[in-house]
Design a protein around this motif. Structure first.
Motif: not given
Length: 543
Positions: A98, A102, A107, A139, A142, A167, A169, A183
């Motif tokens: 993740m 991310r 996303s 993701l 999102t 960007p 997480y 998210t």
């Protein structure tokens, strides 16, 4: 990279004719099939994708993928004193994926003003799905939620959009204001309705500026997301809401009942939940819930069309590595004519699905009415075809490895379990085919765009032109519902061929058109006559 090789002399025997594990892979630069798409991107975007492809394609991350799937999420309903938690906890390997995806922009890159941002996003989906597809779910949602919130001028909704775009997480149990990034999940489906969300019974009542939701959701994707887009009934009809996971100083009224015991997608959690007077914010107009959420579904469908292509690529990379390093009857497997025929036939399914998926991603990048119409119909066609091919391709790749393909020491079992998912998520086959028919009937521009794609390809390829003439003879108009699958399959195959004609090198397109559109073939992979296998296998190979 190991500095000392594993021991082959075992006393009772010597380990021979067993291919070693593949080394680090550069998922962008080692893949000839995506180079045409990369040429359209600017230098900075290619650099970002290259860094991501090298990082996520490493042998270390492949091992992390195995760990994330072996040690799946766990549900914690209460703390030791009996207080409600309603939390899902994940293995550190899952958080590692993740964080990596991310921060790379999985996303957000499509919404940063990056040229060809949706194409870049699609390539990230393609690469991530080759290694650990489970973490793609939150993701993807999102990514798709961002345009669904774009039309609102509500300050609360705008704050959510800002955090979704970052960007970063941040898995902490904390309200939005305390997060470095957020998210978004979805909770749409109820027992009695399934795809028919208008049958939903979850009820919303006004509470000052917000609403309070009460009801049950049969599927909640990624239940540790920071918020969920959901549908609930009001006095004015079905309405879309954003439900925060955490509130300031307290937990929202979201109760996790159980985690779904899924076939695959094991690293990612899916849950059955209840809303118990959960605070929510309205998205879109009251009574227009389907219209508000359709933008999110449209974008998630792009990912469900691309993700199976990544799964196919991963399976065929393993198969190609195996046959290149294993021998039978004094010949390498890759030199066996029948093995080459099977592997090339599978590779052509991959080539066509990738070319079509990336053509659709370019349509998502477009701003004209024509490109938007093509994206609307094209994503349904691409989703249907790639997902119907995916389990077949991966099953055959598993068989190529023989018994080892059925063992968890290889990624084939994980890929095989994952193969049906994207065909079910965001509209199963029948739903997608009927949606395609409705789009062609209600959106004439979509039909015109397909015809333009066909005519452009027909002007460059005689075999395609003859196949197109047969298609117009068989389908002079949009058919009735009972013929939807046959029509959508043939239309998607033609569009895949048209995309290859515009992008793939000579030799790939001819074989695809001939074996998919021009000549009779058997129902099983490999039951075709291929003229040039070397060029196809070269595209499939990795250093």
């Amino acid at each position: 990279m190991r500095s000392i090789e594993a021991q082959s002399e075992l006393g009772t025997h010597r380990v021979e004719n067993q291919p070693s594990e593949r080394d680090d892979a550069d998922l962008m630069n080692d893949d000839p099939a995506i180079q045409e798409s990369l040429a359209e991107l600017d230098d900075e975007t290619r650099r970002r994708l290259g860094n991501y492809g090298r990082a996520i394609g490493s042998r270390d991350m492949r091992w992390s993928a195995r760990e994330a799937n072996r040690h799946g999420p766990e549900l914690f309903l209460f703390d030791r004193a009996g207080r409600r938690l309603d939390e899902v906890r994940f293995h550190p390997a899952y958080h590692r994926f993740m964080t990596m995806s991310r921060s790379a922009g999985y996303s957000s890159i499509a919404w940063e003003g990056t040229p060809r941002g949706h194409s870049a996003h699609a390539l990230m989906v393609y690469m991530a799905s080759q290694v650990e597809p489970g973490h793609c779910c939150p993701l993807t949602m999102t990514y798709a939620a961002i345009p669904a919130l774009a039309k609102s001028d509500d300050s609360k909704i705008l704050a959510w959009r800002d955090k979704l775009l970052r960007p970063s997480y941040d898995p902490s149990v904390a309200p939005l204001a305390s997060k470095t990034g957020a998210t978004m999940g979805m909770a749409l489906t109820e027992k009695q309705g399934g795809s028919d969300v208008r049958a939903n019974t979850t009820w919303a009542q006004r509470d000052g500026h917000g609403w309070r939701l009460t009801g049950h959701k049969w599927f909640c994707s990624a239940p540790m997301s920071d918020g969920f887009l959901t549908l609930a009934q009001t006095e004015s009809g079905l309405t879309c809401f954003l439900v925060p996971r955490w509130l300031e100083g307290e937990r929202n009224g979201i109760r996790l009942l159980r985690l779904k015991d899924k076939l695959g997608n094991r690293s990612n959690a899916s849950a059955e939940i209840e809303y118990q007077q959960a605070l929510a914010w309205q998205v879109g107009d009251v009574g227009q819930g389907v219209q508000a959420v359709i933008e999110m579904i449209h974008h998630t469908r792009l990912d469900t069309a691309i993700a199976p292509v990544g799964l196919m690529r991963a399976a065929l990379a393993e198969a190609h590595h195996w046959v290149s390093h294993r021998s039978a009857f004094q010949r390498r497997l890759i030199d066996q004519p029948l093995m080459r025929n099977v592997l090339c036939d599978l590779a052509l399914d991959l080539e066509g699905s990738l070319a079509l998926g990336m053509r659709i991603a370019r349509a998502f990048d477009g701003t004209s009415a024509e490109e938007r119409a093509f994206a609307r119909i094209g994503v349904a066609l691409a989703k249907y075809l790639s997902n119907k091919l995916c389990p077949i391709v991966i099953g055959e790749a598993m068989e190529i490895l023989g018994g080892m393909g059925y063992v968890e020491d290889t990624p084939l079992p994980m890929l095989y379990r994952e193969a049906p998912l994207n065909g079910i998520w965001e509209g199963s086959g029948n739903v997608i085919c009927l949606d395609a028919l409705r789009t062609l009937e209600k959106l004439p521009l979509a039909k015109e765009m397909i015809e333009m794609e066909f005519e452009a390809a027909a002007g460059q390829d005689a075999m395609f032109r003859r196949a197109l003439q047969d298609y117009w003879r068989d389908w002079p108009s949009v058919p009735e519902a009972g013929q939807a699958r046959a029509f959508v399959e043939k239309t998607a195959l033609l569009l895949s061929a048209a995309a290859l004609i515009q992008s793939a090198p000579e030799g790939i397109t001819e074989e695809y058109v001939r074996t998919r559109l021009s000549e009779p073939r058997g129902r099983m992979p490999g039951a075709v006559r291929l003229a040039d296998s070397a060029k196809i296998l070269t595209r499939l190979a990795r250093p």
